[in-house]
Scaffold this active site. Sequence first.
Site, PDB file in Angstrom:
ATOM      1  N   HIS A   1       2.741   6.873  -6.924  1.00  0.00           N
ATOM      2  CA  HIS A   1       1.902   8.029  -7.246  1.00  0.00           C
ATOM      3  C   HIS A   1       2.731   9.318  -7.197  1.00  0.00           C
ATOM      4  O   HIS A   1       2.557  10.226  -8.007  1.00  0.00           O
ATOM      5  CB  HIS A   1       0.747   8.097  -6.247  1.00  0.00           C
ATOM      6  CG  HIS A   1      -0.422   8.900  -6.712  1.00  0.00           C
ATOM      7  ND1 HIS A   1      -1.602   9.011  -5.992  1.00  0.00           N
ATOM      8  CD2 HIS A   1      -0.621   9.675  -7.816  1.00  0.00           C
ATOM      9  CE1 HIS A   1      -2.448   9.782  -6.635  1.00  0.00           C
ATOM     10  NE2 HIS A   1      -1.883  10.201  -7.736  1.00  0.00           N
TER      11      HIS A   1
ATOM     12  N   HIS B   1       0.835  -1.211   0.000  1.00  0.00           N
ATOM     13  CA  HIS B   1       0.000   0.000   0.000  1.00  0.00           C
ATOM     14  C   HIS B   1       0.867   1.257   0.000  1.00  0.00           C
ATOM     15  O   HIS B   1       0.676   2.165  -0.811  1.00  0.00           O
ATOM     16  CB  HIS B   1      -0.918  -0.027   1.222  1.00  0.00           C
ATOM     17  CG  HIS B   1      -1.689   1.231   1.453  1.00  0.00           C
ATOM     18  ND1 HIS B   1      -3.039   1.351   1.164  1.00  0.00           N
ATOM     19  CD2 HIS B   1      -1.322   2.446   1.949  1.00  0.00           C
ATOM     20  CE1 HIS B   1      -3.447   2.569   1.464  1.00  0.00           C
ATOM     21  NE2 HIS B   1      -2.425   3.256   1.949  1.00  0.00           N
ATOM     22  N   GLU B   2       1.805   1.313   0.935  1.00  0.00           N
ATOM     23  CA  GLU B   2       2.639   2.509   1.047  1.00  0.00           C
ATOM     24  C   GLU B   2       3.497   2.720  -0.204  1.00  0.00           C
ATOM     25  O   GLU B   2       3.710   3.853  -0.639  1.00  0.00           O
ATOM     26  CB  GLU B   2       3.535   2.429   2.291  1.00  0.00           C
ATOM     27  CG  GLU B   2       2.788   2.449   3.615  1.00  0.00           C
ATOM     28  CD  GLU B   2       1.906   3.669   3.811  1.00  0.00           C
ATOM     29  OE1 GLU B   2       2.188   4.724   3.216  1.00  0.00           O
ATOM     30  OE2 GLU B   2       0.916   3.559   4.553  1.00  0.00           O
TER      31      GLU B   2
ATOM     32  N   HIS C   1       1.688   4.578  -2.807  1.00  0.00           N
ATOM     33  CA  HIS C   1       1.771   6.037  -2.643  1.00  0.00           C
ATOM     34  C   HIS C   1       3.064   6.571  -3.262  1.00  0.00           C
ATOM     35  O   HIS C   1       3.067   7.615  -3.926  1.00  0.00           O
ATOM     36  CB  HIS C   1       1.739   6.409  -1.157  1.00  0.00           C
ATOM     37  CG  HIS C   1       0.385   6.362  -0.533  1.00  0.00           C
ATOM     38  ND1 HIS C   1      -0.721   6.983  -1.071  1.00  0.00           N
ATOM     39  CD2 HIS C   1      -0.041   5.777   0.620  1.00  0.00           C
ATOM     40  CE1 HIS C   1      -1.767   6.782  -0.284  1.00  0.00           C
ATOM     41  NE2 HIS C   1      -1.379   6.050   0.742  1.00  0.00           N
TER      42      HIS C   1
END
Length: 665
Positions: free
Chosen positions: A466, A459-460, A463
Amino acid sequence: MKVKQYEKKDFAWTKWGAKEMKKLAPFLLEEKKKAYEKIKQILKEERTFDNTVRAIESSGDKTGDNISIIHLLMEVSPSKDTRETAKKVIDKFQKEALDVEFDEGIYKALKEYETGNFKKEKAKLDADDIKLFGDMLRDYKRMGFELDKKDQEKLKNNLKNIGSLGIRFSKNINDYEDHILLSENETAGLPASFLKMLKKDKDGRYIVTLDYPDFYPFMQNAENAKKRKELVDKSLKKGGKDNLSLVSKILKLREANAKLLGYKHHGDYKTETRMAKNADNVLRFLKDLLPTLSKEVKKEIKELADLKARITGDKKAKIEYYDLLYYSNLLKKEKFNIDNERVREFFPLEMVKNGTFEIYAKLFSVEFERMRDYPTWHKDAELYAVRDGGEIIAYFFMDMHPRVGKYGHFMATEVISGREDMISGEYVAPVACTVCNFRKSSKGSPSLLDHSEVETFFHEFGHVMHQVLTKARYVSQSGTSVTRDFVEAPSQMFEEWVWKEEALSLLSGHFKNNKEKLPEDILKNMMASKRHMIGYFYARQIVIALCDMMMHTGASKETPNEVYNNLTEKYLHIKMPRNNMWLAGFGHFIGYDAGYYSYLWSKVYAMDMFSIFEKEGLLNAKTGADYRKLVLEKGSSEEEMSLVKNFLGRKPNNKIFLKEIGIIK
C-alpha cells in the site's frame, strides 16, 4: 511521471547516530518556516492553488522525511544512545512544530484563497487538488483557529504535552524488560526446538522473556501452570506504573482539547474525519455484535474448561487468564490433529518471505530485488527495490528479528512518502519498512513460523505494498495516509490468502527440503481449524475497542483498567487478576486513540473486497491490476468509500463479514 532513483549515499541516514541527529535537530523546521513566510507575503488577489495550497502541503516534505527517519531509528537502532537521542529530538521537534503550524497568517492565506481565486480556479483543478484543499481547511479549523487567542494557546500547549507524554509512554513499553527462569524439570510440554533457542543464566536455567518469540510459544505449550501464570503476570506489568499515570494525564488533555473545540468528547473529535463519522456509530457497531459473539465465547470457554477438567481430574476446573493459550492449543491439536511445532517445519522464514514476494509480484506485476551492500542500521535489516517494467519505483526495508530496545511487535511504516516533487516534477520514490520479531535462526535451528505468524507477515507486507505502490501526488494522500478505519482493510484482505491452498503451496516448504509442501492431511486440518476460537478472537477485539472508545467518551466512571477487567469477565468469561496493568502495555493508546475499533470496521470492507479475488482468482493479474489501480495507488486522493465502490463495482455490504465472524451461519 519519472521516478527519482536513489544511490547508496541516499541511504546514509540508516547509519545516523546521536551525533548526526543532534546536528540536524536545529534545522528541521527551517524549510517550513521559510516557505510559510513566502506564502504569507502573497497578496490575496495573487493567490493560487499552487502558490498557497500546494505550497503549504509541500512545505514540510523534507522535514517529514527526516522526522520519519528519526522515528524509525528510535524504534530499531541497536544503539541505546541513538534511541534516547531520537526520542529527545522528536519530543523537541513536536513542540516546536506546533508553534510553527499554529500560524494565524497561514490560516488567513487559506481563507483568502477560499473567498478569492478558488472560485475561478476550481473548474480547472483535479479532484485530488479539491480534496486536498477541503481537507486542509477542515484540519486548520480542528486546530482551533476559530477560537480566541487564550483558548488556542491552551489547545496548543495541551498538544505539546500530549506529544511528550505519548513518546514517553511508547518508549516505556519498548524499554520494558523482564523474564522468568526455568529449571530443566519445569520445561514439560516445551518443544526441544524452542528450548534450544533460549538463553540460559549462569546457573543453567532457561530465560523466557516477554518478547514475542518467547512469550507465545511458551504460553501455548508449557504444562507448568505456575510458570505460565508467572510469565503472564509479568507481561501484564509491561510499561510499568509510570504508564498508568501517563494514561490518566493524556486522557484529561485529550478531553480538554475536544471540549475546547466544541466536541462532546475526544471520541467524536477523532471519528469525525473517519468513515465512522462519530463515536455513537462506533459504539452501536460494536455493541450490536458483542451479545451474539459472547454466547459463542461462552461455549468455547466451556469446551476449554471441560478439557482442563479431563486433563487435571478437577471436575470444577475453570479457565484462568493464564490458561487460555495453552488449552486452546491443546484443543486445537485434539480436534483438528494439528501440532503447531509440526506445522512450523513447513514454514521456514526464508521460504515464507520468498513465497510472499512471489504472490505479491504476480498480483501486481512487479519484481523485488535485494539491494546488497547498501547501508542499514543493523546487520539483520535488508533493503529491497520494487521494480515495475524493469524500472525501480520504490524501496522497502525488512528488519525481522528481536533485539534489546527494538520495537517489540509488528509494524509497517512509511519512511519516505511517495509524492510529486513540486520543483522537479519527478515522483519521489517511496521507502517503507516492515519491522517484525520472528525468532532468529541459529546453528542447526532455522527460523520457523507457525501459521498465525505467516498470516501476520503477509498482513504487514500488505501494508508495505500500500505504501510503495502509491501514485498519489501529495504526502497527505500518499500510501497508507488514509482514514484510520480503512487503513487495515487492504492488509486484512490479504490475510485470506494464507488460508488458501494455492497460496500455501508457494508459502510452504519443509525446512530440510523446500520442495516438500504441506502434507494434504495437515492442510485439510488447517483449513478446518480456521474458525477455532473465532468467537473469542473477535469478541476480544470488541472488548478492547469498547474499552478504548469508552475511555475516550467518558462512558464509564471506572478506571480504564477496571473497564477492561469488567468487560473481559462479562463478555470473554475470563477473570483478570485484580491489580494487573494491562493498559500500561497497550501500545495502541498512542496513535490509535479512539481507533481500535478500526480493525473490525475495516474488516467489513476487507472481506467484501476479497470476494472479488475469490471469484476471479487469487493470483489473477488482471484483478490485481484493478486493485492496484483503484485502491492501492490512490491512497486517500479519493474518499475511501469511493475506492471500495469502484473496485467492487457496487456498494459494499457486511454479509461476508458477518458470516466470517459467526453472526450469520
